[in-house]
Motif scaffolding. Structure first.
Motif, mmCIF file in Angstrom:
data_model
loop_
_atom_site.group_PDB
_atom_site.id
_atom_site.type_symbol
_atom_site.label_atom_id
_atom_site.label_comp_id
_atom_site.label_asym_id
_atom_site.label_seq_id
_atom_site.Cartn_x
_atom_site.Cartn_y
_atom_site.Cartn_z
ATOM 1 N N UNK A 22 0.665 -1.093 -0.182
ATOM 2 C CA UNK A 22 -0.010 0.002 0.215
ATOM 3 C C UNK A 22 1.023 1.167 0.123
ATOM 4 N N UNK A 23 0.887 2.123 -1.155
ATOM 5 C CA UNK A 23 0.436 1.566 -2.445
ATOM 6 C C UNK A 23 1.029 0.778 -3.090
ATOM 7 N N UNK A 24 0.550 0.141 -4.226
ATOM 8 C CA UNK A 24 1.566 -0.977 -5.015
ATOM 9 C C UNK A 24 2.341 -0.086 -5.874
ATOM 10 N N UNK A 25 3.508 -0.833 -6.246
ATOM 11 C CA UNK A 25 4.389 0.319 -7.263
ATOM 12 C C UNK A 25 3.861 0.260 -8.710
ATOM 13 N N UNK A 26 3.973 1.237 -9.225
ATOM 14 C CA UNK A 26 3.623 1.225 -10.748
ATOM 15 C C UNK A 26 4.450 0.972 -11.646
ATOM 16 N N UNK A 27 5.681 0.903 -11.036
ATOM 17 C CA UNK A 27 6.809 0.149 -12.052
ATOM 18 C C UNK A 27 8.016 -0.409 -11.055
ATOM 19 N N UNK A 28 8.855 -1.098 -11.592
ATOM 20 C CA UNK A 28 10.172 -1.551 -10.786
ATOM 21 C C UNK A 28 11.311 -1.431 -11.825
ATOM 22 N N UNK A 29 12.426 -1.068 -11.285
ATOM 23 C CA UNK A 29 13.815 -1.514 -11.980
ATOM 24 C C UNK A 29 14.405 -2.353 -11.191
ATOM 25 N N UNK A 30 15.038 -3.277 -12.086
ATOM 26 C CA UNK A 30 15.574 -4.537 -11.733
ATOM 27 C C UNK A 30 16.858 -4.660 -12.293
#
Length: 287
Positions: A22-30
């Motif tokens: 909360x809140x969920x991520x809108x994008x991730x970098x990996x």
């Protein structure tokens, strides 16, 4: 796979459990590899920990890694670093969820640790842009992802106001099983775990307790300590992981000359701890 790349919700490779953050991520970098869908356990605790905290984090991480569980932590000093190190020592998988960009080494002293995580087949993960610096607000926000990525959260050492308790609170809010490591009742770093235990967290005295919380039966491999090895072999065993690596790369990671490294790798083969593959590549032997 070291080049940073983007993961988006609903796309292959994006962990679905992050939807509960909360809140969920809108994008991730990996950077690196999150691995196939496996059980993941977060080991978290104080940056300014003590010898007991470091030893417990390493011991828990080694036992979990040997049982095939991926060890998640925040890449910070203290308990986090010991958790990542323990997983690497056991040839296991580990994920560092960072409060900065995945191309930023923070703290700077962990540059080599992050490189070893990637070399060992693990991952560096962040919702921040590449190049983003760490800031006081980024770490509490990062902690919700540590909890959401994991099937259980274990607090190893934490003062009464430790940031690790934010991760514990996120675990409770997300319905993630919460465990805590007991310690001396009058020690400041026991305050957090003792408060969690009084509030209903499960006790984690060893990796078997954590595996039981996941509904897994501890195996004998997870309960065995690392073998007593000569220094050269121990250094190479720590550098070995599930993915095969060339002997020269392993020698550099362990700080050994080529001849000494080959002799130590042969010793590990004879001990049943390593296996050679074509092209002078070696990997940790699955047992």
């Amino acid at each position: 796979m070291d080049t940073p790349r983007t993961l988006l919700p609903g796309q292959p490779g994006f962990p679905p459990s992050l939807a509960r953050a909360g809140p969920p991520p809108v994008r991730l970098r990996l950077r690196g590899d999150l691995g196939a869908p496996v059980r993941r356990v977060a080991l978290v605790g104080a940056r300014a920990t003590d010898g007991y905290g470091r030893d417990m984090a390493r011991r828990l991480a080694r036992g979990l890694a040997r049982a095939g569980v991926s060890v998640v932590s925040g890449g910070a000093l203290g308990v986090d670093a010991a958790a990542h190190e323990g997983a690497l020592e056991a040839g296991g998988h580990t994920v560092a969820v960072l409060g900065c960009g995945v191309d930023v080494a923070y703290p700077p002293s962990h540059r080599e640790l992050f490189a070893r995580i990637l070399e060992g087949g693990g991952a560096l993960l962040s919702e921040l842009d590449d190049g983003a610096a760490a800031a006081p607000w980024t770490f509490p926000r990062r902690n919700r992802l540590v909890a959401a990525l994991s099937d259980a959260v274990v607090v190893v050492r934490a003062g009464a106001r430790s940031g690790a308790l934010i991760t514990a609170g996120q675990a409770r809010a997300q319905g993630v099983p919460l465990l805590a490591v007991p310690g001396d009742a009058d020690h400041d770093l026991s305050a957090g775990p003792l408060a969690l235990l009084r509030a209903g967290a499960r006790l984690a005295a060893d990796a078997g307790d954590v595996l039981a919380a996941l509904g897994l039966t501890p195996g004998t491999q997870a309960e065995l300590p690392l073998p007593d090895l000569p220094p050269d072999q121990a250094s190479l065993l720590a550098a070995l992981g599930g993915a095969s690596r060339h002997a020269d790369e392993l020698a550099r990671s362990a700080g050994l000359g080529a001849g000494a490294a080959m002799a130590a790798l042969l010793g590990l083969e004879l001990a049943g701890l390593a296996e050679q593959q074509p092209g002078l590549r070696f990997r940790r032997r699955a047992t």
